[in-house]
Scaffold this active site. Structure first.
Site, PDB file in Angstrom:
ATOM      1  N   HIS A  64      40.238  39.523  39.073  1.00  0.00           N
ATOM      2  CA  HIS A  64      41.672  39.234  39.233  1.00  0.00           C
ATOM      3  C   HIS A  64      41.948  37.733  39.161  1.00  0.00           C
ATOM      4  CE1 HIS A  64      43.464  43.247  40.802  1.00  0.00           C
ATOM      5  NE2 HIS A  64      42.418  43.474  40.039  1.00  0.00           N
ATOM      6  N   ASP A  65      40.977  36.923  39.512  1.00  0.00           N
ATOM      7  CA  ASP A  65      41.143  35.475  39.338  1.00  0.00           C
ATOM      8  C   ASP A  65      41.195  35.138  37.846  1.00  0.00           C
ATOM      9  OD1 ASP A  65      41.312  32.752  39.905  1.00  0.00           O
ATOM     10  OD2 ASP A  65      39.133  32.498  39.736  1.00  0.00           O
ATOM     11  N   VAL A  68      44.373  35.857  35.524  1.00  0.00           N
ATOM     12  CA  VAL A  68      45.646  35.169  35.758  1.00  0.00           C
ATOM     13  C   VAL A  68      45.363  33.668  35.829  1.00  0.00           C
ATOM     14  CG1 VAL A  68      47.663  34.989  37.284  1.00  0.00           C
ATOM     15  CG2 VAL A  68      46.489  37.187  37.031  1.00  0.00           C
ATOM     16  N   ASN A  92      47.131  42.828  44.098  1.00  0.00           N
ATOM     17  CA  ASN A  92      46.155  42.002  44.819  1.00  0.00           C
ATOM     18  C   ASN A  92      46.113  42.259  46.315  1.00  0.00           C
ATOM     19  OD1 ASN A  92      45.334  40.783  42.470  1.00  0.00           O
ATOM     20  ND2 ASN A  92      46.790  39.070  42.646  1.00  0.00           N
ATOM     21  N   PRO A 161      45.996  44.665  33.912  1.00  0.00           N
ATOM     22  CA  PRO A 161      46.440  46.016  33.541  1.00  0.00           C
ATOM     23  C   PRO A 161      46.570  46.932  34.754  1.00  0.00           C
ATOM     24  CG  PRO A 161      44.256  45.501  32.606  1.00  0.00           C
ATOM     25  CD  PRO A 161      44.693  44.302  33.363  1.00  0.00           C
ATOM     26  N   THR A 192      31.866  51.546  38.607  1.00  0.00           N
ATOM     27  CA  THR A 192      30.709  52.290  39.123  1.00  0.00           C
ATOM     28  C   THR A 192      30.507  51.997  40.610  1.00  0.00           C
ATOM     29  OG1 THR A 192      28.353  52.728  38.824  1.00  0.00           O
ATOM     30  CG2 THR A 192      29.035  50.483  38.456  1.00  0.00           C
ATOM     31  N   ASP A 243      33.404  56.269  41.898  1.00  0.00           N
ATOM     32  CA  ASP A 243      32.313  56.957  41.208  1.00  0.00           C
ATOM     33  C   ASP A 243      31.616  57.812  42.265  1.00  0.00           C
ATOM     34  OD1 ASP A 243      30.250  57.761  39.598  1.00  0.00           O
ATOM     35  OD2 ASP A 243      29.328  55.773  39.410  1.00  0.00           O
ATOM     36  N   ASP A 251      25.282  51.244  38.697  1.00  0.00           N
ATOM     37  CA  ASP A 251      24.477  51.986  37.722  1.00  0.00           C
ATOM     38  C   ASP A 251      25.369  52.495  36.590  1.00  0.00           C
ATOM     39  OD1 ASP A 251      25.917  54.106  38.751  1.00  0.00           O
ATOM     40  OD2 ASP A 251      24.298  54.838  40.025  1.00  0.00           O
TER      41      ASP A 251
HETATM   42  C1  HEM Z   1      40.370  47.845  32.551  1.00  0.00           C
HETATM   43  C2  HEM Z   1      41.376  47.683  33.366  1.00  0.00           C
HETATM   44  C3  HEM Z   1      41.273  47.861  34.851  1.00  0.00           C
HETATM   45  C4  HEM Z   1      42.139  48.567  35.620  1.00  0.00           C
HETATM   46  C5  HEM Z   1      43.388  49.300  35.147  1.00  0.00           C
HETATM   47  C6  HEM Z   1      41.637  48.498  36.976  1.00  0.00           C
HETATM   48  C7  HEM Z   1      42.279  49.068  38.067  1.00  0.00           C
HETATM   49  C8  HEM Z   1      41.745  49.144  39.331  1.00  0.00           C
HETATM   50  C9  HEM Z   1      42.371  49.781  40.450  1.00  0.00           C
HETATM   51  C10 HEM Z   1      43.764  50.436  40.436  1.00  0.00           C
HETATM   52  C11 HEM Z   1      41.520  49.704  41.513  1.00  0.00           C
HETATM   53  C12 HEM Z   1      41.723  50.303  42.907  1.00  0.00           C
HETATM   54  C13 HEM Z   1      42.407  49.326  43.826  1.00  0.00           C
HETATM   55  C14 HEM Z   1      42.771  49.995  45.134  1.00  0.00           C
HETATM   56  O1  HEM Z   1      43.483  50.988  45.103  1.00  0.00           O
HETATM   57  O2  HEM Z   1      42.338  49.527  46.192  1.00  0.00           O
HETATM   58  C15 HEM Z   1      40.344  49.018  41.050  1.00  0.00           C
HETATM   59  C16 HEM Z   1      39.232  48.769  41.820  1.00  0.00           C
HETATM   60  C17 HEM Z   1      38.177  47.995  41.400  1.00  0.00           C
HETATM   61  N1  HEM Z   1      38.062  47.341  40.201  1.00  0.00           N
HETATM   62 FE1  HEM Z   1      39.235  47.620  38.578  1.00  0.00          FE
HETATM   63  N2  HEM Z   1      40.491  47.771  37.000  1.00  0.00           N
HETATM   64  C18 HEM Z   1      40.223  47.353  35.719  1.00  0.00           C
HETATM   65  C19 HEM Z   1      39.178  46.551  35.329  1.00  0.00           C
HETATM   66  C20 HEM Z   1      38.242  46.022  36.181  1.00  0.00           C
HETATM   67  C21 HEM Z   1      37.297  44.996  35.827  1.00  0.00           C
HETATM   68  C22 HEM Z   1      37.242  44.294  34.480  1.00  0.00           C
HETATM   69  C23 HEM Z   1      36.533  44.767  36.930  1.00  0.00           C
HETATM   70  C24 HEM Z   1      35.416  43.780  37.128  1.00  0.00           C
HETATM   71  C25 HEM Z   1      34.685  43.276  36.176  1.00  0.00           C
HETATM   72  C26 HEM Z   1      36.994  45.672  37.956  1.00  0.00           C
HETATM   73  C27 HEM Z   1      36.418  45.811  39.203  1.00  0.00           C
HETATM   74  C28 HEM Z   1      36.883  46.654  40.190  1.00  0.00           C
HETATM   75  C29 HEM Z   1      36.159  46.911  41.421  1.00  0.00           C
HETATM   76  C30 HEM Z   1      34.771  46.406  41.775  1.00  0.00           C
HETATM   77  C31 HEM Z   1      36.982  47.730  42.199  1.00  0.00           C
HETATM   78  C32 HEM Z   1      36.686  48.266  43.618  1.00  0.00           C
HETATM   79  C33 HEM Z   1      37.107  47.256  44.654  1.00  0.00           C
HETATM   80  C34 HEM Z   1      36.744  47.627  46.076  1.00  0.00           C
HETATM   81  O3  HEM Z   1      36.110  48.633  46.314  1.00  0.00           O
HETATM   82  O4  HEM Z   1      37.092  46.830  46.976  1.00  0.00           O
HETATM   83  N3  HEM Z   1      38.048  46.383  37.479  1.00  0.00           N
HETATM   84  N4  HEM Z   1      40.499  48.666  39.730  1.00  0.00           N
END
Ligand code: HEM
Length: 323
Positions: A64-65, A68, A92, A161, A192, A243, A251
């Site tokens: 997220h950093d 933006v 965020n 996104p 994952t 996952d 994984d």
């Molecule tokens: C491709 C577009 C992406 C979308 C639409 C997306 C969307 C989201 C959403 C909606 C959540 C859940 C947030 C919540 O409800 O608390 C999430 C969690 C997460 N995203 Fe993505 N994400 C994307 C790409 C990425 C990328 C590129 C990364 C890192 C390289 C990433 C890493 C994570 C991680 C690690 C979590 C879990 C965070 C936690 O457990 O605290 N995401 N993402």
């Protein structure tokens, strides 16, 4: 004549792209703060030992950093005055792990005051937190980023996104950051690990096309399980593993789940809606291919619009710009 102009243009573009990739260096702090990378790793590992979810938390903060204003630690700034900072934008609000970055920064400031940027600490800590269970670096992090002085909540939408994004939107938003479809698929593999709040995907379960239906592209049995975990209307506090049964293990299982139509978000499912991207999902089910591509894509993501040289500053405190 035209041909020469094209060649010249290609050359200029080629050169500027190359210098873009050369902005950051391996071990940038070798001479200025020898202990920096070891300190980041030691503190991150000691916190990860007590928090199996830390990798997911910090990896998402780094993503997220970078999306933006580039990887400039703008996500770490607190709101001061009336201009709401990135942190307070809706996507965020669920970010976690800031206190670990603060701890690392304050320890590093004790030995190397105002030398190591918050942006670099964040990039290193994301790698180290995910790497902790493997006891080795899972990817290489180049350093030399500097910290930005601007953080605006209004800049988050349109750059990051949403969970309901389709393939075209995902591809465009990643392309805006010079990231390819391969980067998009590999980096989505970050899902994952970690959890999501029910609200991020409840529309898929209860009101997909506005008439109380479930997204037909979602595996039916999985949709039922999700409904039992997330009753309608969505609770703001319940979270589910992204996952299932493997959400603390970095994984390839995410790609297997996506193939079985068990990707949690529409954005995960969207990776199967394009031929090229679907093939990449197939190839990333192999562990070696995933780890190696994820490392390359993290390097690409970590280079987005970085501030280097004299640009920006080295903050004293990651939450506030220097006076
Ligand atoms: C491709 C577009 C992406 C979308 C639409 C997306 C969307 C989201 C959403 C909606 C959540 C859940 C947030 C919540 O409800 O608390 C999430 C969690 C997460 N995203 Fe993505 N994400 C994307 C790409 C990425 C990328 C590129 C990364 C890192 C390289 C990433 C890493 C994570 C991680 C690690 C979590 C879990 C965070 C936690 O457990 O605290 N995401 N993402």
């Amino acid at each position: 004549m035209k041909f020469h102009i094209v060649i010249l243009l290609l050359f200029v573009l080629g050169v500027s792209r190359a210098s873009g990739a050369d902005k950051l260096k391996k071990n940038f702090y070798k001479n200025s703060c020898r202990q920096a990378e070891t300190l980041v790793r030691n503190i991150t590992w000691s916190r990860a030992a007590n928090d199996s979810k830390l990798g997911a938390k910090i990896l998402r903060v780094h993503y997220h950093d970078c999306f933006v204003r580039g990887c400039d630690a703008s996500i770490l700034l607190d709101t001061v005055g009336t201009d709401a900072a990135e942190k307070s934008a809706r996507p965020n609000l669920s970010l976690l792990g800031f206190e670990v970055i603060d701890e690392i920064k304050s320890e590093i400031e004790k030995v190397c005051p105002q030398v190591v940027s918050c942006a670099d600490i964040l990039a290193l800590a994301a790698r180290d937190a995910v790497s902790f269970p493997f006891k080795k670096d899972m990817w290489e992090v180049y350093t030399g980023r500097r910290d930005g002085r601007i953080s605006l909540s209004s800049e988050v939408t349109g750059n990051i996104p949403g969970a309901n994004s389709n393939f075209a939107t995902l591809k465009n938003l990643f392309a805006n950051k010079s990231l390819s479809v391969t980067d998009l698929v590999a980096l989505s593999g970050a899902h994952t690990i970690g959890v999501a709040h029910c609200g991020a995907f409840s529309r898929r379960l209860y009101n997909f096309s506005g008439n109380g239906d479930t997204d037909p592209s979602l595996n039916q049995a999985y949709a039922e399980t999700l409904k039992s975990q997330c009753p309608n209307p969505a609770s703001s506090t319940i979270t589910v593993e992204m996952d299932p049964q493997s959400s603390e293990s970095f994984d390839t299982h995410y790609f297997t789940a996506v193939k079985q139509n068990k990707g949690l978000f529409q954005s995960d499912a969207a990776l199967l809606t394009n031929t090229a991207s679907s093939k990449i999902v197939d190839s990333l089910q192999k562990a070696n291919t995933f780890f190696s591509q994820f490392g390359k894509s993290m390097k690409n993501m970590g280079e987005i619009e970085v501030l280097i040289g004299n640009a920006g500053e080295i903050r004293k405190n990651c939450r506030i710009v220097n006076a």
